[in-house]
Scaffold this active site. Structure first.
Site, PDB file in Angstrom:
ATOM      1  CE  LYS A 197      -0.506  -0.054   5.050  1.00  0.00           C
ATOM      2  NZ  LYS A 197      -1.450  -0.045   6.179  1.00  0.00           N
ATOM      3  NE  ARG A 256      -6.961   0.044  11.125  1.00  0.00           N
ATOM      4  CZ  ARG A 256      -5.699  -0.120  10.701  1.00  0.00           C
ATOM      5  NH1 ARG A 256      -4.874   0.915  10.638  1.00  0.00           N
ATOM      6  NH2 ARG A 256      -5.266  -1.327  10.364  1.00  0.00           N
ATOM      7  CG  HIS A 259      -3.775  -4.489  11.869  1.00  0.00           C
ATOM      8  ND1 HIS A 259      -2.793  -5.039  11.078  1.00  0.00           N
ATOM      9  CD2 HIS A 259      -3.308  -3.291  12.278  1.00  0.00           C
ATOM     10  CE1 HIS A 259      -1.777  -4.203  11.013  1.00  0.00           C
ATOM     11  NE2 HIS A 259      -2.048  -3.143  11.745  1.00  0.00           N
ATOM     12  NE  ARG A 316      -2.524  -8.202   7.687  1.00  0.00           N
ATOM     13  CZ  ARG A 316      -3.113  -8.608   8.810  1.00  0.00           C
ATOM     14  NH1 ARG A 316      -3.682  -9.807   8.860  1.00  0.00           N
ATOM     15  NH2 ARG A 316      -3.135  -7.838   9.885  1.00  0.00           N
ATOM     16  CE1 TYR A 348      10.119  32.487   0.563  1.00  0.00           C
ATOM     17  CE2 TYR A 348      10.344  30.096   0.692  1.00  0.00           C
ATOM     18  CZ  TYR A 348      10.031  31.235  -0.023  1.00  0.00           C
ATOM     19  OH  TYR A 348       9.634  31.134  -1.338  1.00  0.00           O
ATOM     20  CB  CYS A 389      12.094  26.264   0.110  1.00  0.00           C
ATOM     21  SG  CYS A 389      13.300  27.469   0.692  1.00  0.00           S
ATOM     22  CG  ASP A 391       9.462  23.405  -5.059  1.00  0.00           C
ATOM     23  OD1 ASP A 391       8.671  22.457  -4.998  1.00  0.00           O
ATOM     24  OD2 ASP A 391       9.113  24.592  -5.239  1.00  0.00           O
TER      25      ASP A 391
END
Length: 383
Positions: A43, A141, A170, A226, A270, A318, A320
């Site tokens: 996942k 859950r 689980h 799992r 910044y 920042c 990027d």
């Protein structure tokens, strides 16, 4: 000069060590007795590592089933060529039934309304919809409450359009198998499964172990484990690390895009949260930021590796980009960097290493979140 496998469009990327992934899968496979199966959890794009590519390696190394969180994730695996069973670890809306059946993806099932809708459509299409029944044993859950499993099964088992391929739960505290809470969940699951078997309800594949339980509690392997985070070389808890070594699969690299020597007192980034404290401080820019998983909360707190030495990250990270500083104040000065030189954000450089766990501790989170974050936008290079 960039390596041939580095992305041509940006000097920041994730490296995936396919050999390490293969070794980790085999390590979990070796935990199993004959006849027991390995379900590999892929996942969140294989925890940021790239699900289609990882699935191919995992299947070759012994995976018997894949688990995903969303239907789209399962469809992506099918479209990439995966043929073995795929389990969706939740119950989707009834509007997804056609796609579940089309791509042969087994949902987790825990409401009668969905079960009947799933079965009706399967009959209309002339197929049988397989599912795994989720049992709620204490995590609160998802799932059918452990005390209600017989009533639930009797309400749906009449339907010829559905078939139980497995039952599971689980654990919430599998990192502490000696705890009262873990023992309670384990007992509730055993009793629920036995009740169904005594009532001649088909249980199919019985499974409950996540990564820590797979390592710490062999008695609960049942028919299948799992494995999740451990497949990617990350420990699920401190207790597993000394007894079950794993090889980290992901590294994060970047190349320097700009170098400068600002005057003493000049600000960086910044808000000028870092100011150059003295002369002869080199500021190097890296093209990776918080949109790439390098969380802004790490600003002025983390380090990177350059030529096997640690450098301090400076200024606010920042979206990027971020900056690091080379300050000639150590017993072993670091030579000034040049544009294009390699920097390691996570991984090994010579004898030095920065781990996902180190970064997770600085962020106050877990290594799962760190790995997933880096996998969202950075391109992946498979080595």
């Amino acid at each position: 000069m960039a390596l041939s496998k580095e992305p041509a469009t940006r000097w920041a990327w994730v490296e995936i060590d396919q050999g390490a992934l293969r070794r980790n899968v085999r390590a979990f496979k070796n935990l199993l007795a004959p006849g027991q199966r390995l379900c590999c959890v892929v996942k969140a794009d294989a925890y940021g590592h790239g699900a289609p590519q990882c699935a191919k390696i995992m299947q070759a190394a012994g995976a018997d089933m894949f688990a995903v969180a969303t239907l789209d994730e399962g469809i992506q695996l099918r479209q990439s060529g995966v043929k073995i069973p795929i389990l969706m670890l939740s119950e989707p809306p009834a509007s997804s039934v056609d796609l579940l059946l089309q791509y042969d993806i087994m949902p987790s099932l825990y409401t009668a309304e969905f079960a009947l809708a799933y079965g009706e459509r399967a009959v209309e299409l002339g197929v049988v919809g397989r599912y795994h029944m989720a049992i709620e044993t204490g995590m609160n859950r998802i799932g059918v409450h452990y005390a209600d499993v017989l009533e639930f099964r009797r309400s749906i088992d009449f339907h010829r359009g559905i078939e139980c391929d497995g039952v599971f739960t689980h654990f919430a505290t599998a990192d502490d198998p000696d705890s009262w809470e873990y023992s309670l969940q384990r007992r509730r699951f055993r009793e629920a499964v036995q009740a169904m078997k005594d009532a001649d309800c088909e249980c199919g594949i019985v499974h409950c172990d996540n990564t820590p339980a797979s390592i710490l509690d062999p008695a609960t392997h049942f028919d299948m484990i799992r494995a999740g985070i451990g497949l990617y070389g990350l420990q699920p808890c401190e207790r597993t690390a000394p007894i079950f070594p794993l090889d980290p699969v992901m590294s994060v690299r970047a190349r320097i895009t700009r170098v400068t020597h600002p005057a003493m007192g000049e600000g960086v980034g910044y808000g000028f949260t870092f100011r150059v404290p003295r002369a002869n401080v080199q500021i190097c820019t890296l093209p990776i930021g918080y949109a790439d998983g390098l969380a802004r909360v790490l600003s002025n707190r983390m380090e990177v590796l350059y030529k096997g030495r640690r450098l301090r990250q400076v200024g606010n990270i920042c979206m990027d980009q971020c900056m690091v500083a080379i300050q000639q104040m150590t017993a072993q000065p670091v030579e000034d960097a040049e544009i294009g030189e390699l920097v390691t954000i996570v991984g090994r450089d010579g004898d030095a290493v920065i781990t996902m766990d180190e970064m997770a501790a600085l962020r106050g989170t877990i290594n799962y979140e760190v790995a997933c974050g880096f996998g969202m936008r950075l391109k992946k290079v498979y080595l």
